[in-house]
Design an enzyme around this catalytic site. Sequence first.
Site, PDB file in Angstrom:
ATOM      1  N   GLU A  43       0.853  -1.202   0.000  1.00  0.00           N
ATOM      2  CA  GLU A  43       0.000   0.000   0.000  1.00  0.00           C
ATOM      3  C   GLU A  43       0.874   1.232   0.000  1.00  0.00           C
ATOM      4  O   GLU A  43       2.012   1.187   0.479  1.00  0.00           O
ATOM      5  CB  GLU A  43      -0.880   0.032   1.262  1.00  0.00           C
ATOM      6  CG  GLU A  43      -1.915  -1.069   1.316  1.00  0.00           C
ATOM      7  CD  GLU A  43      -2.688  -1.065   2.629  1.00  0.00           C
ATOM      8  OE1 GLU A  43      -2.775  -0.015   3.289  1.00  0.00           O
ATOM      9  OE2 GLU A  43      -3.182  -2.137   2.993  1.00  0.00           O
TER      10      GLU A  43
ATOM     11  N   LYS B  43       2.400   4.383   1.454  1.00  0.00           N
ATOM     12  CA  LYS B  43       2.569   4.860   2.840  1.00  0.00           C
ATOM     13  C   LYS B  43       2.334   6.366   2.826  1.00  0.00           C
ATOM     14  O   LYS B  43       3.168   7.142   2.350  1.00  0.00           O
ATOM     15  CB  LYS B  43       3.968   4.541   3.367  1.00  0.00           C
ATOM     16  CG  LYS B  43       4.150   4.954   4.823  1.00  0.00           C
ATOM     17  CD  LYS B  43       5.525   4.589   5.350  1.00  0.00           C
ATOM     18  CE  LYS B  43       5.611   4.701   6.866  1.00  0.00           C
ATOM     19  NZ  LYS B  43       5.211   5.976   7.427  1.00  0.00           N
TER      20      LYS B  43
ATOM     21  N   ARG C 201      -1.917   9.224  11.870  1.00  0.00           N
ATOM     22  CA  ARG C 201      -2.856   8.110  11.992  1.00  0.00           C
ATOM     23  C   ARG C 201      -4.122   8.506  12.744  1.00  0.00           C
ATOM     24  O   ARG C 201      -4.074   9.265  13.704  1.00  0.00           O
ATOM     25  CB  ARG C 201      -2.172   6.998  12.751  1.00  0.00           C
ATOM     26  CG  ARG C 201      -2.889   5.683  12.691  1.00  0.00           C
ATOM     27  CD  ARG C 201      -1.868   4.633  12.919  1.00  0.00           C
ATOM     28  NE  ARG C 201      -2.398   3.300  12.861  1.00  0.00           N
ATOM     29  CZ  ARG C 201      -1.617   2.255  12.623  1.00  0.00           C
ATOM     30  NH1 ARG C 201      -0.341   2.412  12.414  1.00  0.00           N
ATOM     31  NH2 ARG C 201      -2.122   1.044  12.600  1.00  0.00           N
TER      32      ARG C 201
ATOM     33  N   ARG D 159      -3.059   8.721  17.271  1.00  0.00           N
ATOM     34  CA  ARG D 159      -2.304   7.520  17.637  1.00  0.00           C
ATOM     35  C   ARG D 159      -1.888   7.556  19.096  1.00  0.00           C
ATOM     36  O   ARG D 159      -1.563   6.539  19.678  1.00  0.00           O
ATOM     37  CB  ARG D 159      -1.115   7.271  16.710  1.00  0.00           C
ATOM     38  CG  ARG D 159      -0.008   8.269  16.782  1.00  0.00           C
ATOM     39  CD  ARG D 159       1.107   7.896  15.837  1.00  0.00           C
ATOM     40  NE  ARG D 159       1.993   6.914  16.437  1.00  0.00           N
ATOM     41  CZ  ARG D 159       2.823   6.155  15.741  1.00  0.00           C
ATOM     42  NH1 ARG D 159       2.843   6.223  14.436  1.00  0.00           N
ATOM     43  NH2 ARG D 159       3.633   5.328  16.337  1.00  0.00           N
TER      44      ARG D 159
ATOM     45  N   GLU E  92      -4.941   6.905   7.637  1.00  0.00           N
ATOM     46  CA  GLU E  92      -3.977   8.010   7.746  1.00  0.00           C
ATOM     47  C   GLU E  92      -4.679   9.264   7.256  1.00  0.00           C
ATOM     48  O   GLU E  92      -5.274   9.273   6.176  1.00  0.00           O
ATOM     49  CB  GLU E  92      -2.759   7.686   6.859  1.00  0.00           C
ATOM     50  CG  GLU E  92      -1.601   8.613   7.036  1.00  0.00           C
ATOM     51  CD  GLU E  92      -0.701   8.252   8.233  1.00  0.00           C
ATOM     52  OE1 GLU E  92      -1.077   7.394   9.055  1.00  0.00           O
ATOM     53  OE2 GLU E  92       0.370   8.864   8.332  1.00  0.00           O
TER      54      GLU E  92
ATOM     55  N   PHE F 285      -7.216   2.215   5.957  1.00  0.00           N
ATOM     56  CA  PHE F 285      -6.514   1.003   5.530  1.00  0.00           C
ATOM     57  C   PHE F 285      -6.827  -0.225   6.380  1.00  0.00           C
ATOM     58  O   PHE F 285      -6.349  -1.315   6.100  1.00  0.00           O
ATOM     59  CB  PHE F 285      -5.003   1.216   5.444  1.00  0.00           C
ATOM     60  CG  PHE F 285      -4.384   1.861   6.665  1.00  0.00           C
ATOM     61  CD1 PHE F 285      -4.249   1.166   7.837  1.00  0.00           C
ATOM     62  CD2 PHE F 285      -3.930   3.172   6.604  1.00  0.00           C
ATOM     63  CE1 PHE F 285      -3.670   1.752   8.957  1.00  0.00           C
ATOM     64  CE2 PHE F 285      -3.358   3.772   7.714  1.00  0.00           C
ATOM     65  CZ  PHE F 285      -3.220   3.060   8.895  1.00  0.00           C
TER      66      PHE F 285
ATOM     67  N   ARG G 115       5.043  -3.814  17.351  1.00  0.00           N
ATOM     68  CA  ARG G 115       5.748  -3.753  16.080  1.00  0.00           C
ATOM     69  C   ARG G 115       5.889  -5.181  15.583  1.00  0.00           C
ATOM     70  O   ARG G 115       6.625  -5.971  16.154  1.00  0.00           O
ATOM     71  CB  ARG G 115       7.139  -3.143  16.298  1.00  0.00           C
ATOM     72  CG  ARG G 115       7.263  -1.820  15.654  1.00  0.00           C
ATOM     73  CD  ARG G 115       8.529  -1.096  15.906  1.00  0.00           C
ATOM     74  NE  ARG G 115       8.220   0.259  16.315  1.00  0.00           N
ATOM     75  CZ  ARG G 115       7.713   1.186  15.519  1.00  0.00           C
ATOM     76  NH1 ARG G 115       7.494   0.927  14.248  1.00  0.00           N
ATOM     77  NH2 ARG G 115       7.443   2.385  15.975  1.00  0.00           N
TER      78      ARG G 115
ATOM     79  N   LYS H 263       7.506  -1.337   6.601  1.00  0.00           N
ATOM     80  CA  LYS H 263       7.489  -0.098   5.824  1.00  0.00           C
ATOM     81  C   LYS H 263       8.785  -0.007   5.044  1.00  0.00           C
ATOM     82  O   LYS H 263       9.821  -0.491   5.498  1.00  0.00           O
ATOM     83  CB  LYS H 263       7.319   1.092   6.755  1.00  0.00           C
ATOM     84  CG  LYS H 263       8.300   1.123   7.882  1.00  0.00           C
ATOM     85  CD  LYS H 263       7.910   2.149   8.916  1.00  0.00           C
ATOM     86  CE  LYS H 263       8.837   2.054  10.110  1.00  0.00           C
ATOM     87  NZ  LYS H 263       8.516   2.929  11.185  1.00  0.00           N
TER      88      LYS H 263
END
Length: 578
Positions: free
Chosen positions: A250, A252, A257, A272, A301, A342, A433, A439
Amino acid sequence: MLFLEVCKIFNKIENTPKRLEKMDYFIELIKMAEKEGSPSNLKKICYLSIGRVYPEYENKELGIGPNILMEAIKSIGIKEKELLKSIKETGDIALSIEKLSSQIKQVSLFQKPPTLEEVYETLKKVVEIEGVNSQKKKIRHISNLFLITSPLERRYIARIILEDMRIGMNVPTILGAFSKYFNVPKEKLERIYSVVNDIGIIGAKLMLGVDLDKDQDLKLRLFRPIKPMLAQLIPSIEDAIKEIGTPQFETKYDGARIQVHKKGNAVKIYSRKLEDITNSLPEIVEEVKKLKEHSMIIEGECVAIDLNTGHPRPFQDILRRFRRKYYIDKMREEITLRAYFFDILYCNEILIDRPLRERRKILEKILFEHNNWEMEREKIEREIKSPKKIDISYKLTTDSVERVDEFYRWSLSIGHEGIMIKNPDAPYTPGSRVKTMYKFKPTLESLDVVITKAKIGMGKRKDWYGSFEISIKNGENGDLCPIGHVGSGLSEEELDKLSKMIESIKIEEIEGEVIVEPKIVLEVTYEEIQESDKYECGYALRFPRVVKIREDKSPEDINTLEDVKRIFHIQKGKGIIK
Ligand code: AMP
């Protein structure tokens, strides 16, 4: 339960550096609450021991900096000069008030020592005071608390007020204590925590002996925001394909966010950092309200769009919208927003355990969009400059490096940061994470760091703080580790702003350098990461430069020593990613 009894154990926790001992002392606190049959007291103990009054997801702050606390301390008779001297010696306002307690005006000897509930309720009141004269009122409540407590209690009240307990308790350690005492696997508690973001409720439920798998309060719930799933850096597209097979790529987006919760006509948007930013983004709220589905949590986003080019505007513009409390309509005219969604975590039922490919299908159905980049590229390019307020992220699912490379270059050409690489079979894992989302960006990864010290500048910058010690976090124990000093990359306007922020979080000044509460997050780039013995962590950033003041991120979000090691490895072994 007397607050003093709790403080005595806080003191024991503070005095041992050993995590296991800290856990055992915390278990004493659990037992105290259990003896009284009070899950709600355990809840309070949990919050206070991490320097909070409200659950972590609520994002309510006491709003009292060291300066106001000093005013409260002075108002009960402690002399300013001695206070400042002691702060200089101890580096701690809380220890100073404890030490200088003999100067405090005596109150009636018949005053009963306060209970945990009484102290907690007063602190809660302090959080809730708003409006005219709020600071004065807050000071009055705090001074009253200081007047009726003992020196040890004062130490911890001061620390809770500064939201910095310094006893080395954190959520993982409390979860460890729960796991040991209640005999529940730590991983299970961690999973629950990532969804509830409320250490107190977990304690209370464990004490009540509920079925953790079934209790509705421990499940993802509308209007209780959760920490987003985070991505890792990957050195190359080839590596991603090797690892995932056929990933979903996708764009970025270069924005911030948002997590949107909707139930009927009620919509709330969280940042976020889990702040409620609903009022700042009315156009997104309006569009989400129009969506047919009754209940949902979607994530995306939010980008400030330049409608002439369809490219994102500077990051500062998005922050100007996010933090706005007044003149929102005017700002709405000036800065156009678009949210690219997303992910979907809830749609009339919890979806986080479903694979991404299913979640994406549901999201596409709700938004009436696919934005499949290969099939709909023309449409996407046409719409980019349209006034569309909400959209779905552009995606490409493939195992061809060449096609991804084209998509990646195209994403950069429309002004965004790079691409995200997602495993279509993966569930949504909040707050961590993961190795299922990566990313890929054109430069060496920038780092999010926190300011730990600041120094007054020289020459043209002499009226501002001009150099900042920046630190990352040791992921294992949460300690902050300095990794460099940064001064470049900031405009005069930003320097001015940072200086004001620094003033409000100043703890102590030593030889022209001030130590600050670790609250301000900066995103920095650098030429490279070097191994170095200048800093204890063993690494230093060469030529760091500030990219942005990340007001949307909190110190918990900063990069870790492990990230630095990984980037160092990537940089060393594979060359700089182009
Ligand atoms: P970073 O902040 O550099 O760790 O990158 C992860 C962030 O990228 C996420 O927290 C999102 O805010 C942002 N992002 C932008 N576009 C996407 C996307 N298509 N999917 C997931 N995250 C995205």
